[in-house]
Write a protein that holds these residues in place. Structure first.
Motif, short mmCIF file in Angstrom:
data_model
loop_
_atom_site.label_atom_id
_atom_site.label_comp_id
_atom_site.label_asym_id
_atom_site.label_seq_id
_atom_site.Cartn_x
_atom_site.Cartn_y
_atom_site.Cartn_z
N HIS A 81 0.82 -1.22 0.00
CA HIS A 81 0.00 0.00 0.00
C HIS A 81 0.85 1.27 0.00
O HIS A 81 0.33 2.35 -0.30
CB HIS A 81 -0.97 0.00 1.18
N THR A 82 2.13 1.16 0.33
CA THR A 82 3.03 2.32 0.29
C THR A 82 4.03 2.21 -0.85
O THR A 82 5.07 2.87 -0.83
CB THR A 82 3.77 2.47 1.64
N SER A 83 3.72 1.40 -1.85
CA SER A 83 4.65 1.09 -2.94
C SER A 83 4.72 2.15 -4.03
O SER A 83 5.60 2.10 -4.88
CB SER A 83 4.27 -0.24 -3.58
N GLY A 84 3.77 3.07 -4.03
CA GLY A 84 3.70 4.02 -5.12
C GLY A 84 2.77 3.57 -6.23
O GLY A 84 2.50 4.29 -7.16
N CYS A 85 2.25 2.35 -6.11
CA CYS A 85 1.26 1.81 -7.03
C CYS A 85 -0.07 1.74 -6.29
O CYS A 85 -0.10 1.68 -5.07
CB CYS A 85 1.64 0.40 -7.49
N GLU A 86 -1.16 1.72 -7.03
CA GLU A 86 -2.47 1.64 -6.42
C GLU A 86 -2.87 0.18 -6.26
O GLU A 86 -2.94 -0.56 -7.25
CB GLU A 86 -3.49 2.38 -7.29
N VAL A 87 -3.14 -0.25 -5.03
CA VAL A 87 -3.62 -1.61 -4.77
C VAL A 87 -5.14 -1.59 -4.96
O VAL A 87 -5.86 -0.95 -4.21
CB VAL A 87 -3.28 -2.08 -3.34
N THR A 88 -5.62 -2.27 -6.02
CA THR A 88 -7.05 -2.25 -6.31
C THR A 88 -7.76 -3.50 -5.83
O THR A 88 -8.97 -3.47 -5.62
CB THR A 88 -7.31 -2.07 -7.82
N GLU A 89 -7.04 -4.58 -5.66
CA GLU A 89 -7.60 -5.83 -5.13
C GLU A 89 -6.53 -6.50 -4.30
O GLU A 89 -5.34 -6.43 -4.64
CB GLU A 89 -8.00 -6.79 -6.25
N GLU A 90 -6.94 -7.16 -3.21
CA GLU A 90 -5.99 -7.94 -2.44
C GLU A 90 -6.73 -9.02 -1.67
O GLU A 90 -7.90 -8.86 -1.34
CB GLU A 90 -5.16 -7.07 -1.48
N SER A 91 -6.05 -10.11 -1.45
CA SER A 91 -6.60 -11.19 -0.64
C SER A 91 -5.45 -11.91 0.05
O SER A 91 -4.33 -11.92 -0.44
CB SER A 91 -7.40 -12.17 -1.51
N SER A 92 -5.76 -12.46 1.21
CA SER A 92 -4.76 -13.26 1.91
C SER A 92 -5.46 -14.46 2.53
O SER A 92 -6.66 -14.43 2.79
CB SER A 92 -4.04 -12.43 2.98
N SER A 93 -4.71 -15.51 2.71
CA SER A 93 -5.25 -16.70 3.37
C SER A 93 -4.13 -17.40 4.12
O SER A 93 -2.95 -17.26 3.79
CB SER A 93 -5.89 -17.65 2.35
N ILE A 94 -4.54 -18.13 5.14
CA ILE A 94 -3.60 -18.93 5.92
C ILE A 94 -4.13 -20.35 5.93
O ILE A 94 -5.28 -20.59 6.28
CB ILE A 94 -3.45 -18.38 7.35
N GLN A 95 -3.28 -21.26 5.51
CA GLN A 95 -3.66 -22.66 5.40
C GLN A 95 -2.87 -23.46 6.43
O GLN A 95 -1.64 -23.38 6.48
CB GLN A 95 -3.37 -23.17 4.00
#
Length: 108
Positions: A81-95
């Motif tokens: 989110h601080t990369s200089g690019c716009e994060v338009t979608e994100e997902s995370s999971s823990i298995q």
């Protein structure tokens, strides 16, 4: 018996102002290198490699501590989110990884 956890984070970065693949790579590569240098993660450019205005990045980590995996994925998200690019979608999971080979998945 619980052996550990695999955490995954996937995001789509939008760069509509970028006019070339070289310019996009100059934005994306420092972010992926920063993640690999700071955290015990594997980072891959998954999709959009031939598009100059977007890309999908995947990050994976593994540990025997669920909270540590969760915290690591949160820190990865913060970097994106601080990369200089716009994060338009994100997902995370823990298995969860069990010794008998079965697994349980939790989406974040």
């Amino acid at each position: 018996m619980m052996l550990g956890y695999i955490g995954t984070y996937i995001c789509r970065l939008e760069t509509p102002w970028v006019k070339s693949l070289k310019e996009k790579r100059a934005l994306i590569k420092p972010v992926t290198e920063k993640l690999k240098a700071r955290y015990p993660v594997t980072v891959a450019r998954l999709d959009g490699l031939d598009a100059h205005d977007w890309e999908v990045i995947g990050v994976v980590t593994i540990s025997n501590d669920h909270q540590w995996v969760q915290d690591t994925l949160k820190m990865v998200s913060d970097v994106m989110h601080t990369s200089g690019c716009e994060v338009t979608e994100e997902s995370s999971s823990i298995q969860a990884i069990d010794q008998d080979g079965s697994d349980d998945e939790e989406d974040e």
